[in-house]
Design an enzyme around this catalytic site. Structure first.
Site, PDB file in Angstrom:
ATOM      1  N   ASP A  24      18.690 -31.683   3.681  1.00 38.03           N
ATOM      2  CA  ASP A  24      18.624 -32.410   2.415  1.00 38.03           C
ATOM      3  C   ASP A  24      18.118 -33.832   2.616  1.00 38.03           C
ATOM      4  O   ASP A  24      18.019 -34.328   3.743  1.00 38.03           O
ATOM      5  CB  ASP A  24      20.014 -32.453   1.762  1.00 38.03           C
ATOM      6  CG  ASP A  24      20.458 -31.099   1.248  1.00 38.03           C
ATOM      7  OD1 ASP A  24      19.586 -30.242   0.992  1.00 38.03           O
ATOM      8  OD2 ASP A  24      21.678 -30.892   1.095  1.00 38.03           O
TER       9      ASP A  24
ATOM     10  N   TYR B 280      25.846 -28.442  13.371  1.00 42.39           N
ATOM     11  CA  TYR B 280      25.750 -29.731  12.692  1.00 42.39           C
ATOM     12  C   TYR B 280      26.862 -30.658  13.180  1.00 42.39           C
ATOM     13  O   TYR B 280      27.953 -30.199  13.532  1.00 42.39           O
ATOM     14  CB  TYR B 280      25.907 -29.569  11.179  1.00 42.39           C
ATOM     15  CG  TYR B 280      24.676 -29.080  10.454  1.00 42.39           C
ATOM     16  CD1 TYR B 280      23.765 -29.985   9.904  1.00 42.39           C
ATOM     17  CD2 TYR B 280      24.430 -27.715  10.290  1.00 42.39           C
ATOM     18  CE1 TYR B 280      22.647 -29.540   9.217  1.00 42.39           C
ATOM     19  CE2 TYR B 280      23.319 -27.262   9.611  1.00 42.39           C
ATOM     20  CZ  TYR B 280      22.423 -28.181   9.073  1.00 42.39           C
ATOM     21  OH  TYR B 280      21.313 -27.736   8.399  1.00 42.39           O
TER      22      TYR B 280
END
Length: 250
Positions: A51, A109
């Site tokens: 994003d 992540y």
């Protein structure tokens, strides 16, 4: 011939990975650079989307290049043309049917938090000043491990066929001045990691109990989960592939 390019980038100045009509994505910048270098249109496919504002320590994309090249020389040339906040780390030949997106078996992540205001980590970590119970957050994070429906942590408008993700690891590490959350899974939903972190911080501050956290997962309702944390603390850190995909250098 098909190649995997390993790429890293600081996401501050970009609207995420994917090319968009009204904003600059990492994908568009890289495609433009490679197309100019090879003097032919080069299209790339990434291992996934990030994003707006999210950083990346390791991402892969594949593309097909027919012109011969020397690997180290090409890496140096591409990096000289790319902006300073985008870098190619390696290039490897793969099987012609290999896909950077669909053949990835694990993605990791990290979400990084600084507990003290630190100008050297501005927009590279989130300054979160509230006191949290890390042990309780880890108790809740352990409930994420395994294959579950994580619709409660997904953006509402998404085009996925299902919300199942198989999480291999989810844990917090406290280093005194900061916190780091690590999560590894076979796939992630849009906005998932930021929503997970936000909800776990609610657990850490006592706003949500561990039992309520479990109920949120079972609810499949995004409205019951916590708020998304800022994107600039999030890093795509590792993408793993089967070794059999790579062509051995002669």
């Amino acid at each position: 011939m098909r190649y995997f390019f390993e790429i890293s980038y600081n996401g501050k100045n970009y609207a995420g990975w994917q090319s968009q009509a009204n904003a600059t994505g990492i994908q568009a910048v890289v495609e433009d650079t490679l197309s100019k270098m090879f003097r032919t249109e080069v299209k790339i496919v990434g291992s996934g989307r990030t994003d707006t504002g999210v950083h990346c320590e390791q991402q892969f994309f594949h593309c097909d290049i027919e012109k011969p090249f020397e690997t180290e020389s090409l890496i140096q040339k591409v990096n000289s043309f790319l902006p300073r906040d985008i870098a190619i780390q390696s290039i490897r030949r793969v099987k012609d049917d290999a896909s950077a997106r669909y053949d990835a078996v694990e993605r990791t992540y990290h979400y990084r938090i600084t507990r003290k205001k630190n100008p050297f980590r501005n927009e590279l970590a989130w300054h979160y000043f509230k006191t949290v119970d890390v042990q309780t957050m880890n108790t809740a994070a352990a409930l994420l491990v395994g294959e579950h429906d994580f619709e409660c942590f997904s953006k509402v408008k998404t085009d996925v066929n299902h919300f199942l993700c198989d999480i291999k690891k989810a844990s917090w590490r406290d280093d005194g001045d900061g916190l780091e959350f690590t999560i590894t899974a076979n796939r992630f939903l849009r906005g998932m990691v930021r929503a997970v972190v936000g909800t776990l911080l609610d657990v850490g501050t006592g706003k949500t109990t561990v039992k309520e956290f479990q109920a949120i997962i079972q609810s499949h309702d995004r409205k019951k989960a916590g708020a998304n944390v800022p994107p600039y603390g999030l890093y795509l850190s590792k993408v793993k592939y089967p070794p059999s995909m790579f062509v051995k250098e002669i």
